[in-house]
Scaffold this motif. Structure first.
Motif, PDB file in Angstrom:
ATOM      1  N   GLY A 159       0.751  -1.216  -0.051  1.00  0.00           N
ATOM      2  CA  GLY A 159      -0.066  -0.179   0.013  1.00  0.00           C
ATOM      3  C   GLY A 159       0.992   1.280   0.105  1.00  0.00           C
ATOM      4  N   MET A 160       1.895   1.130   0.947  1.00  0.00           N
ATOM      5  CA  MET A 160       2.798   2.505   0.788  1.00  0.00           C
ATOM      6  C   MET A 160       3.750   2.623  -0.476  1.00  0.00           C
ATOM      7  SD  MET A 160       4.253   4.935   2.402  1.00  0.00           S
ATOM      8  CE  MET A 160       3.624   4.782   4.164  1.00  0.00           C
ATOM      9  N   PHE A 161       3.762   1.654  -1.153  1.00  0.00           N
ATOM     10  CA  PHE A 161       4.670   1.685  -2.406  1.00  0.00           C
ATOM     11  C   PHE A 161       3.758   2.246  -3.358  1.00  0.00           C
ATOM     12  CE2 PHE A 161       6.289   0.358  -6.228  1.00  0.00           C
ATOM     13  CZ  PHE A 161       7.711   0.135  -6.031  1.00  0.00           C
ATOM     14  N   VAL A 162       2.181   1.700  -3.602  1.00  0.00           N
ATOM     15  CA  VAL A 162       1.672   2.155  -4.489  1.00  0.00           C
ATOM     16  C   VAL A 162       1.363   3.777  -4.153  1.00  0.00           C
ATOM     17  CG1 VAL A 162      -0.613   2.012  -5.323  1.00  0.00           C
ATOM     18  CG2 VAL A 162       0.792   0.007  -5.172  1.00  0.00           C
ATOM     19  N   SER A 163       1.070   4.090  -2.952  1.00  0.00           N
ATOM     20  CA  SER A 163       0.859   5.377  -2.789  1.00  0.00           C
ATOM     21  C   SER A 163       1.822   6.390  -3.172  1.00  0.00           C
ATOM     22  CB  SER A 163       0.617   5.497  -1.169  1.00  0.00           C
ATOM     23  OG  SER A 163       0.096   6.846  -0.650  1.00  0.00           O
ATOM     24  N   GLY A 184      -3.511  -6.420   5.243  1.00  0.00           N
ATOM     25  CA  GLY A 184      -3.279  -4.932   5.453  1.00  0.00           C
ATOM     26  C   GLY A 184      -3.136  -4.411   4.052  1.00  0.00           C
ATOM     27  N   ALA A 185      -2.293  -4.865   3.247  1.00  0.00           N
ATOM     28  CA  ALA A 185      -2.051  -4.307   1.989  1.00  0.00           C
ATOM     29  C   ALA A 185      -3.362  -4.153   1.351  1.00  0.00           C
ATOM     30  CB  ALA A 185      -1.130  -5.034   1.130  1.00  0.00           C
ATOM     31  N   ALA A 186      -4.226  -5.438   1.338  1.00  0.00           N
ATOM     32  CA  ALA A 186      -5.495  -5.512   0.674  1.00  0.00           C
ATOM     33  C   ALA A 186      -6.278  -4.135   1.192  1.00  0.00           C
ATOM     34  CB  ALA A 186      -6.158  -6.866   0.922  1.00  0.00           C
ATOM     35  N   LEU A 189      -5.075  -0.563  -0.581  1.00  0.00           N
ATOM     36  CA  LEU A 189      -5.234  -0.709  -1.713  1.00  0.00           C
ATOM     37  C   LEU A 189      -6.798  -0.268  -1.938  1.00  0.00           C
ATOM     38  CD1 LEU A 189      -3.231  -3.559  -3.125  1.00  0.00           C
ATOM     39  CD2 LEU A 189      -2.757  -1.201  -3.341  1.00  0.00           C
ATOM     40  N   ASP A 190      -7.613  -0.947  -1.336  1.00  0.00           N
ATOM     41  CA  ASP A 190      -8.963  -0.806  -1.375  1.00  0.00           C
ATOM     42  C   ASP A 190      -9.244   0.615  -1.080  1.00  0.00           C
ATOM     43  OD1 ASP A 190     -12.069  -1.686  -1.546  1.00  0.00           O
ATOM     44  OD2 ASP A 190     -11.946  -0.968   0.626  1.00  0.00           O
ATOM     45  N   ARG A 191      -8.668   1.260   0.024  1.00  0.00           N
ATOM     46  CA  ARG A 191      -8.846   2.840   0.551  1.00  0.00           C
ATOM     47  C   ARG A 191      -8.376   3.692  -0.672  1.00  0.00           C
ATOM     48  NH1 ARG A 191      -5.324   2.791   4.468  1.00  0.00           N
ATOM     49  NH2 ARG A 191      -6.905   1.507   5.934  1.00  0.00           N
ATOM     50  N   LEU A 192      -7.220   3.147  -1.296  1.00  0.00           N
ATOM     51  CA  LEU A 192      -6.795   3.999  -2.425  1.00  0.00           C
ATOM     52  C   LEU A 192      -7.518   4.018  -3.689  1.00  0.00           C
ATOM     53  CD1 LEU A 192      -2.783   3.307  -1.668  1.00  0.00           C
ATOM     54  CD2 LEU A 192      -4.066   5.392  -1.405  1.00  0.00           C
ATOM     55  N   GLY A 193      -8.289   2.884  -3.878  1.00  0.00           N
ATOM     56  CA  GLY A 193      -9.168   2.503  -4.975  1.00  0.00           C
ATOM     57  C   GLY A 193      -8.252   1.931  -6.149  1.00  0.00           C
ATOM     58  N   ILE A 194      -7.244   1.224  -5.724  1.00  0.00           N
ATOM     59  CA  ILE A 194      -6.432   0.563  -6.490  1.00  0.00           C
ATOM     60  C   ILE A 194      -6.760  -0.916  -7.055  1.00  0.00           C
ATOM     61  CG2 ILE A 194      -4.052  -0.369  -7.137  1.00  0.00           C
ATOM     62  CD1 ILE A 194      -4.449   2.663  -6.698  1.00  0.00           C
TER      63      ILE A 194
END
Length: 308
Positions: A159-163, A184-186, A189-194
């Protein structure tokens, strides 16, 4: 085959940015130094390096050539293109066995041997690694600006990497290759809409516009670039052989000046992690800086020894 044994103040093992900067620093301080290196470097696959003051976009080999030239101008520095087979001994009396059958002795040893990367087992990834496939957004993210970028991974820090990529790219898609995604990553990613593509990957291939990731049983994914997480290990066993403290992730533990837990042994570059760092900072510039600091520690410790 040579059996000559030569004595040095410092033996630097590794001739990448950390080792060559260390050599220049030691040469300027008139420390008799030998740099022992091979022609294998972690950033060999990279066509260009980035995020380095004054050298942005330059091929890594050009920086090394310039650094060698800088180091060689100092009379106390000797560069030898040879592999080191083993390191034994203690402060004041280290012995390095060389691939030609010879050996050198040194009062101190500075390890700049780096790490080895293992890439995801997806056909085509290794062929494009260092160009359209990368592992560091600081080093290669800008080159994918405004494009759709893929990230292969399932790890907790995804998640941090994608953000970090979101301000650079037009959009991001995560590919798990059929592996379970960290909880945690899932959530992140859901929060970021990825979007997450969970299908197994059959291969990665270059196209006129970037890359295509072929999937098993699903439509291919078109990308402008792709990031992967590499698994890395120490390139040599010397740190462990010498009894240096290692971190949970396999990095050599060093202080702020590159001193390891073994007196007389220093480490700089991708193989080592300093105070407050969970893992090494994989950067050419950071490695060069670490080489300077470790060399300075060698000089300071030698000076202190003369006062006792």
């Amino acid at each position: 085959m040579s059996n000559t044994v030569s004595a040095y103040d410092v033996a630097v093992i590794g001739a990448g940015s950390a080792g060559l900067q260390a050599a220049q620093t030691l040469g300027r301080m008139h420390q008799r130094t030998v740099v022992l290196g091979t022609d294998r470097y972690r950033n060999d696959p990279a066509t260009h390096m980035h995020n380095f003051l004054g050298h942005d976009g330059e091929p890594p080999a050009e920086l090394r050539a310039a650094a060698r030239k800088d180091a060689e101008q100092y009379a106390d520095v000797e560069l030898r293109d040879i592999e080191v087979l083993s390191v034994t001994g203690k402060l004041g009396a280290f012995s390095l066995a060389l691939a030609d059958g010879g050996a050198v002795t040194a009062r101190r040893v500075l390890l700049a041997t780096g790490v080895r990367d293992t890439l995801p087992d997806v056909p085509g990834v290794s062929e494009e690694f260092g160009d359209l496939v990368a592992h560091c957004p600081f080093c290669h993210g800008h080159e994918f600006a405004g494009r759709r970028v893929g990230v292969i991974g399932t790890h907790a820090h995804l998640g941090m990497f994608v953000s970090m990529l979101l301000p650079i790219t037009s959009d991001v898609v995560v590919l798990t290759g059929g592996e379970p995604l960290d909880a945690g990553a899932a959530e992140a990613l859901d929060r970021l809409g990825i979007p997450v593509v969970a299908d197994p990957m059959s291969g990665v291939r270059r196209t006129d516009d970037g890359l295509t990731v072929d999937l098993d049983g699903a439509p291919a994914v078109e990308l402008g670039g792709l990031f992967v997480k590499t698994d890395w290990t120490q390139a040599v066993s010397f740190p462990a052989d010498l009894g240096a403290e290692m971190s949970e992730v396999g990095a050599v533990v060093v202080d702020a000046f590159g001193r390891t837990s073994v007196p007389g042994v220093y480490a700089a570059g991708d193989l080592a992690a300093g105070p407050g760092l969970p893992m090494p900072m994989a950067s050419v510039l950071a490695a060069a800086s670490a080489g300077l600091l470790a060399a300075a520690a060698c000089v300071q410790d030698a000076a202190a020894a003369r006062l006792t």
